[in-house]
Design a protein around this motif. Structure first.
Motif, mmCIF file in Angstrom:
data_model
loop_
_atom_site.group_PDB
_atom_site.id
_atom_site.type_symbol
_atom_site.label_atom_id
_atom_site.label_comp_id
_atom_site.label_asym_id
_atom_site.label_seq_id
_atom_site.Cartn_x
_atom_site.Cartn_y
_atom_site.Cartn_z
ATOM 1 N N ALA A 62 0.833 -1.213 0.000
ATOM 2 C CA ALA A 62 0.000 0.000 0.000
ATOM 3 C C ALA A 62 0.862 1.255 0.000
ATOM 4 C CB ALA A 62 -0.927 -0.005 1.214
ATOM 5 N N LYS A 63 1.966 1.223 0.759
ATOM 6 C CA LYS A 63 2.825 2.405 0.860
ATOM 7 C C LYS A 63 3.826 2.511 -0.284
ATOM 8 C CE LYS A 63 4.966 3.892 4.439
ATOM 9 N NZ LYS A 63 4.872 5.145 5.171
ATOM 10 N N ALA A 64 3.942 1.430 -1.065
ATOM 11 C CA ALA A 64 5.028 1.324 -2.043
ATOM 12 C C ALA A 64 6.361 1.541 -1.321
ATOM 13 C CB ALA A 64 4.856 2.314 -3.194
ATOM 14 N N PRO A 150 3.840 1.988 10.172
ATOM 15 C CA PRO A 150 4.629 3.090 9.626
ATOM 16 C C PRO A 150 3.728 4.317 9.504
ATOM 17 C CG PRO A 150 3.889 1.683 7.847
ATOM 18 C CD PRO A 150 3.382 1.061 9.129
ATOM 19 N N SER A 151 4.306 5.471 9.257
ATOM 20 C CA SER A 151 3.474 6.645 9.021
ATOM 21 C C SER A 151 2.560 6.357 7.822
ATOM 22 C CB SER A 151 4.348 7.863 8.764
ATOM 23 O OG SER A 151 5.318 7.587 7.765
ATOM 24 N N ALA A 152 1.301 6.844 7.907
ATOM 25 C CA ALA A 152 0.279 6.460 6.926
ATOM 26 C C ALA A 152 0.308 7.363 5.689
ATOM 27 C CB ALA A 152 -1.101 6.476 7.579
ATOM 28 N N ASN A 153 1.494 7.450 5.092
ATOM 29 C CA ASN A 153 1.659 8.178 3.836
ATOM 30 C C ASN A 153 2.283 7.229 2.833
ATOM 31 O OD1 ASN A 153 3.927 8.693 5.917
ATOM 32 N ND2 ASN A 153 4.952 8.786 3.930
ATOM 33 N N ARG A 154 2.124 7.539 1.547
ATOM 34 C CA ARG A 154 2.893 6.755 0.581
ATOM 35 C C ARG A 154 4.366 7.059 0.779
ATOM 36 N NH1 ARG A 154 -0.302 4.016 -2.909
ATOM 37 N NH2 ARG A 154 -2.325 5.000 -3.202
ATOM 38 N N LEU A 187 5.180 15.552 14.442
ATOM 39 C CA LEU A 187 6.223 14.842 13.697
ATOM 40 C C LEU A 187 6.567 13.545 14.417
ATOM 41 C CD1 LEU A 187 8.772 15.945 15.458
ATOM 42 C CD2 LEU A 187 8.893 17.685 13.714
ATOM 43 N N GLU A 188 7.286 12.662 13.721
ATOM 44 C CA GLU A 188 7.409 11.288 14.168
ATOM 45 C C GLU A 188 8.238 11.142 15.449
ATOM 46 O OE1 GLU A 188 8.259 12.574 11.332
ATOM 47 O OE2 GLU A 188 7.420 11.489 9.626
ATOM 48 N N SER A 189 8.191 9.926 15.986
ATOM 49 C CA SER A 189 8.906 9.630 17.223
ATOM 50 C C SER A 189 10.421 9.756 17.036
ATOM 51 C CB SER A 189 8.571 8.210 17.687
ATOM 52 O OG SER A 189 8.958 7.261 16.709
ATOM 53 N N SER A 237 16.059 12.038 0.750
ATOM 54 C CA SER A 237 14.849 12.594 0.130
ATOM 55 C C SER A 237 13.628 11.845 0.625
ATOM 56 C CB SER A 237 14.942 12.481 -1.374
ATOM 57 O OG SER A 237 15.072 11.141 -1.745
ATOM 58 N N HIS A 238 13.267 12.097 1.865
ATOM 59 C CA HIS A 238 12.224 11.273 2.459
ATOM 60 C C HIS A 238 10.888 11.987 2.553
ATOM 61 C CE1 HIS A 238 11.186 7.567 4.394
ATOM 62 N NE2 HIS A 238 10.571 8.230 5.341
ATOM 63 N N TYR A 239 10.919 13.255 2.861
ATOM 64 C CA TYR A 239 9.669 13.984 3.082
ATOM 65 C C TYR A 239 9.514 14.979 1.953
ATOM 66 C CZ TYR A 239 10.321 11.948 7.621
ATOM 67 O OH TYR A 239 10.517 11.058 8.630
HETATM 68 MG MG MG Z 1 7.477 7.499 7.590
#
Ligand code: MG
Ligand code: TXA
Length: 332
Positions: A62-64, A150-154, A187-189, A237-239
Motif C-alpha cells: 500500500a505504501k510502495a 509506519p506513518s500512513a503516507n505513501r 512529527l514522528e517519534s 529525500s524522504h519527506y
Molecule cells: Mg514514515
C-alpha cells in the motif's frame, strides 16, 4: 488463516470516528489481517497485525515502501515490549522515562518474539514503541497483538497528521481510517538504537535529544550516515513536497510561498507562520500541515525562515532538510 481482507475491494478508504464502536471495528479488521490508519500522538500510522507476514506485506504494498525498510512494532506497555526485545539497562531507563510517548527503541530481538520477520525486514533487531494516544493504545489492546505501523503516507511523501491527509494518499488499498482528529506532536517519534554500548540517535523526533541525554547521563552516539539497511528512514529525500524548499531564508521573494517562524517574512497571501511566538512545540505541530497547505498552492519555491536547532528544532530542521534534498523523481 485466510483473511477476509485480502486484496482491497473498496474504491475509497472508509473513514469513521475513533469512538468505542470505531475502535472495536478497527481491532476486528486488524485481527483479520486488514489495514487500518490510526491516530497516534506523533502522526497517523498505517497499522497491521505485526505477527502476520501477509498483513505486513499489504502495508509494504500500500505504501510502495522498499522491503528493506523495517517497521515499528507498537505495543501497549513496557511489559509487552519485553516479550519482543532485549532491553539493556540504558534501554530500560529510556523506556521507563518516556513510555508511553513519542520514543522508539531499536533493541535486539528477543527469543520467542512474535513480531514476524517481514515486519522487521529480516533484521535481527526490532523497533518498539508504546504510544500515548488513547485511541492508539485502545486499538493495540483490543487487537491483542503488536501492531506494525509506519506513518500512513505513501513512501517518500510528507507524514499525515489528520485523517484527511491519510485519505488523500490512500484509496482502496486500506480498509479503514479511524478519525481521531489532529495529531498533537505533529512529527514522528525519536528513534534511539540500543544495540551497542552507546545508545545512538537514528532519527530526531518528538522527544528532544537533551531530555534523552539527561536520562542517560551522557551524550548520544550520532547516526552512522544514511545506510539504508541500518536505518532507511535516514534516507535524504524522504519527506517530499512538490515545491522546492529554500532553507534558512531571511527574506522572501514575492514569487515564493513562505514557511515562516517568528514573523521574519511578515504578512503575505502565501505565508504561513509555524509559530509567531517562536514556540518550537507549536512549530512542530504545524510543520507537516503547513508544508502540505503551501505545497497545494503550487508555488515553484517555498522560502523557509531559519529555525533554531535546539529542542524539537533538531527534528524540525531534519525534516526540512529531507524535504529540501534533491531527488530523482519529484512527482513521488
Ligand atoms: Mg514514515
Ligand atoms: O511516530 C512514529 O514513529 C510513527 C507512528 C505511526 O508511530 N511511525 C513512523 O514509522 O514514523 P515509519 O515507518 O515512517 O518510520 C520508522 C523508522 C524507519 O525509518 C525505519 O527505517 C526505522 O524506523 N526502523 C524500524 N525498524 C528498525 C530497525 N530494526 N533498525 C533500524 N531502524 C529501524
Amino acid at each position: 488463516m485466510k483473511s477476509e481482507y485480502g486484496p482491497a475491494i473498496l474504491t475509497s478508504a472508509r473513514k469513521i470516528a475513533a469512538d468505542a464502536p470505531g475502535i472495536a471495528e478497527a481491532a476486528r479488521i486488524l485481527r483479520h489481517g486488514g489495514l487500518v490508519a490510526i491516530p497516534t500522538e506523533t502522526v497517523y500510522g498505517l497499522a497491521a497485525d505485526a505477527t502476520s507476514d501477509a498483513a505486513v506485506a499489504r502495508v509494504y504494498a500500500a505504501k510502495a515502501r522498499p522491503k528493506f525498510n523495517p517497521l515499528i512494532a507498537h505495543v501497549p506497555s513496557l511489559e509487552a515490549a519485553l516479550g519482543q526485545g532485549i532491553f539493556s539497562a540504558d534501554a530500560l531507563r529510556l523506556a521507563e522515562a518516556f513510555w508511553p510517548g513519542p520514543l522508539t527503541l531499536v533493541v535486539p530481538l528477543a527469543p520467542g518474539a512474535t513480531v514476524c520477520a517481514a515486519s522487521r525486514a529480516g533484521q535481527p533487531s526490532i523497533a518498539l514503541r508504546v504510544p500515548i494516544h488513547p485511541v492508539a493504545l485502545a486499538v493495540i489492546s483490543a487487537a491483542g497483538r503488536p501492531l506494525a505501523a509506519p506513518s500512513a503516507n505513501r513512501s517518500g511523501r510528507v507524514s499525515p497528521v489528520t485523517a484527511a491527509h491519510v485519505a488523500r494518499d490512500f484509496a482502496g488499498e486500506i480498509d479503514l481510517i479511524l478519525d481521531g482528529g489532529r495529531c498533537q506532536v505533529g512529527l514522528e517519534s525519536t528513534i534511539i538504537e540500543c544495540l551497542e554500548e552507546h545508545p545512538r540517535l537514528l532519527r530526531p523526533g518528538g522527544i528532544a535529544r537533551k531530555d534523552i541525554e539527561t536520562v542517560l547521563g551522557r551524550a548520544l552516539a550520532e547516526p552512522l550516515g544514511s545506510d539504508p539497511v541500518r536505518s532507511p528512514g535516514m534516507l535524504n529525500s524522504h519527506y517530499a513536497p512538490r515545491a522546492k524548499l529554500r532553507l534558512e531564508a531571511s527574506t522572501r521573494d514575492e514569487s515564493e510561498a513562505g514557511l515562516d517562524f517568528g514573523r521574519i517574512f511578515g504578512e503575505g497571501k502565501n505565508v504561513l507562520d509555524l509559530s509567531p511566538s517562536r514556540d518550537l512545540a507549536q512549530a512542530a505541530a504545524n510543520l507537516f500541515i503547513f508544508l502540505r497547505d503551501l505545497d497545494a498552492r503550487e508555488p515553484a519555491y517555498i522560502a523557509v525562515a531559519p529555525i533554531p536547532c535546539e529542542g524539537l528544532g533538531e527534528a524540525i530542521n531534519d525534516r526540512l532538510r529531507r524535504a529540501a534534498a534533491p531527488r530523482p523523481n519529484r512527482t513521488l
